[in-house]
Write a protein that holds these residues in place. Structure first.
Motif, PDB file in Angstrom:
ATOM      1  N   ASN A  55      56.990 130.870 -13.902  1.00 19.70           N
ATOM      2  CA  ASN A  55      58.270 130.965 -13.198  1.00 19.70           C
ATOM      3  C   ASN A  55      58.322 129.851 -12.169  1.00 19.70           C
ATOM      4  O   ASN A  55      57.496 129.808 -11.254  1.00 19.70           O
ATOM      5  N   ILE A  56      59.290 128.949 -12.316  1.00 14.31           N
ATOM      6  CA  ILE A  56      59.367 127.756 -11.478  1.00 14.31           C
ATOM      7  C   ILE A  56      60.431 127.947 -10.395  1.00 14.31           C
ATOM      8  O   ILE A  56      61.572 128.298 -10.703  1.00 14.31           O
ATOM      9  N   PHE A  57      60.024 127.716  -9.144  1.00 14.64           N
ATOM     10  CA  PHE A  57      60.927 127.807  -8.001  1.00 14.64           C
ATOM     11  C   PHE A  57      61.013 126.416  -7.376  1.00 14.64           C
ATOM     12  O   PHE A  57      59.988 125.806  -7.087  1.00 14.64           O
ATOM     13  N   LYS A 125      55.884 125.571 -24.252  1.00 19.10           N
ATOM     14  CA  LYS A 125      56.354 126.085 -22.964  1.00 19.10           C
ATOM     15  C   LYS A 125      55.660 125.373 -21.803  1.00 19.10           C
ATOM     16  O   LYS A 125      56.278 125.110 -20.777  1.00 19.10           O
ATOM     17  N   ALA A 126      54.387 125.055 -21.950  1.00 20.10           N
ATOM     18  CA  ALA A 126      53.663 124.320 -20.905  1.00 20.10           C
ATOM     19  C   ALA A 126      54.196 122.902 -20.780  1.00 20.10           C
ATOM     20  O   ALA A 126      54.326 122.375 -19.668  1.00 20.10           O
ATOM     21  N   HIS A 127      54.541 122.287 -21.912  1.00 19.36           N
ATOM     22  CA  HIS A 127      55.122 120.938 -21.883  1.00 19.36           C
ATOM     23  C   HIS A 127      56.486 120.964 -21.201  1.00 19.36           C
ATOM     24  O   HIS A 127      56.787 120.110 -20.364  1.00 19.36           O
ATOM     25  N   ASP A 128      57.316 121.950 -21.570  1.00 16.34           N
ATOM     26  CA  ASP A 128      58.643 122.081 -20.958  1.00 16.34           C
ATOM     27  C   ASP A 128      58.520 122.308 -19.454  1.00 16.34           C
ATOM     28  O   ASP A 128      59.241 121.693 -18.662  1.00 16.34           O
ATOM     29  N   ALA A 129      57.598 123.180 -19.055  1.00 22.37           N
ATOM     30  CA  ALA A 129      57.401 123.469 -17.633  1.00 22.37           C
ATOM     31  C   ALA A 129      56.965 122.213 -16.883  1.00 22.37           C
ATOM     32  O   ALA A 129      57.461 121.947 -15.785  1.00 22.37           O
ATOM     33  N   LEU A 130      56.066 121.429 -17.475  1.00 19.74           N
ATOM     34  CA  LEU A 130      55.606 120.199 -16.817  1.00 19.74           C
ATOM     35  C   LEU A 130      56.771 119.243 -16.586  1.00 19.74           C
ATOM     36  O   LEU A 130      56.881 118.644 -15.519  1.00 19.74           O
ATOM     37  N   GLU A 131      57.643 119.108 -17.556  1.00 19.25           N
ATOM     38  CA  GLU A 131      58.807 118.217 -17.394  1.00 19.25           C
ATOM     39  C   GLU A 131      59.726 118.715 -16.276  1.00 19.25           C
ATOM     40  O   GLU A 131      60.222 117.925 -15.474  1.00 19.25           O
TER      41      GLU A 131
END
Length: 142
Positions: A55-57, A125-131
């Motif tokens: 979860n990105i804030f 999902k980890a790649h998307d989150a990193l971007e």
């Protein structure tokens, strides 16, 4: 500094690191020895899976926090770790690269003693989150 940013900074998990595991930089979350022992006792010798949510804030000012939520399929275990992506970007780069993370005790040597290795079921999902994280770390002009 806003009250919300102060609150987030106070909740950041300090045991975030990476280590070399068979030639690959591997992300690691170091948990309290007692908590680590409890998790191991509940899952030891049983097949299990771990649902991993990121979860990105972000605040638009270059502050990015990621809540890593690990929900184990057995033992009624859910663990949450708040990570300051600005300070621990390397953790997320390694996560995207390896599609796995490790839970470890502060009393263990990283990658040497028993660890709890968690393979991400959906590496994209980890790649998307990193971007998203990298983009959010760049302050937006008001």
């Amino acid at each position: 500094m806003s009250d919300e940013l102060k609150r987030m900074l106070e909740q950041v998990h300090t045991g975030i690191t990476t280590f070399d595991f068979e030639g690959k930089e591997t992300p690691c979350i170091v948990v309290d020895a007692t908590k680590y022992g409890t998790i191991r006792a509940k899952i030891e010798g049983q097949p299990f899976s771990v649902n991993t949510d990121l979860n990105i804030f972000q605040d638009g000012l270059g502050n990015v926090f990621v809540e890593v939520v690990l929900t184990f399929s057995i033992g009624n275990i859910t663990e949450k770790f708040l990570i300051n992506a600005k300070n621990d970007l390397k953790f997320f780069e390694a996560l995207a690269n390896t599609s796995m993370l490790v839970l470890n005790s502060p009393e263990s040597q990283y990658g040497k003693d028993n660890v709890i290795a968690i393979q991400l079921p959906r590496p994209e999902k980890a790649h998307d989150a990193l971007e998203i994280i990298k983009s959010a770390l760049i302050p937006k002009n008001p």
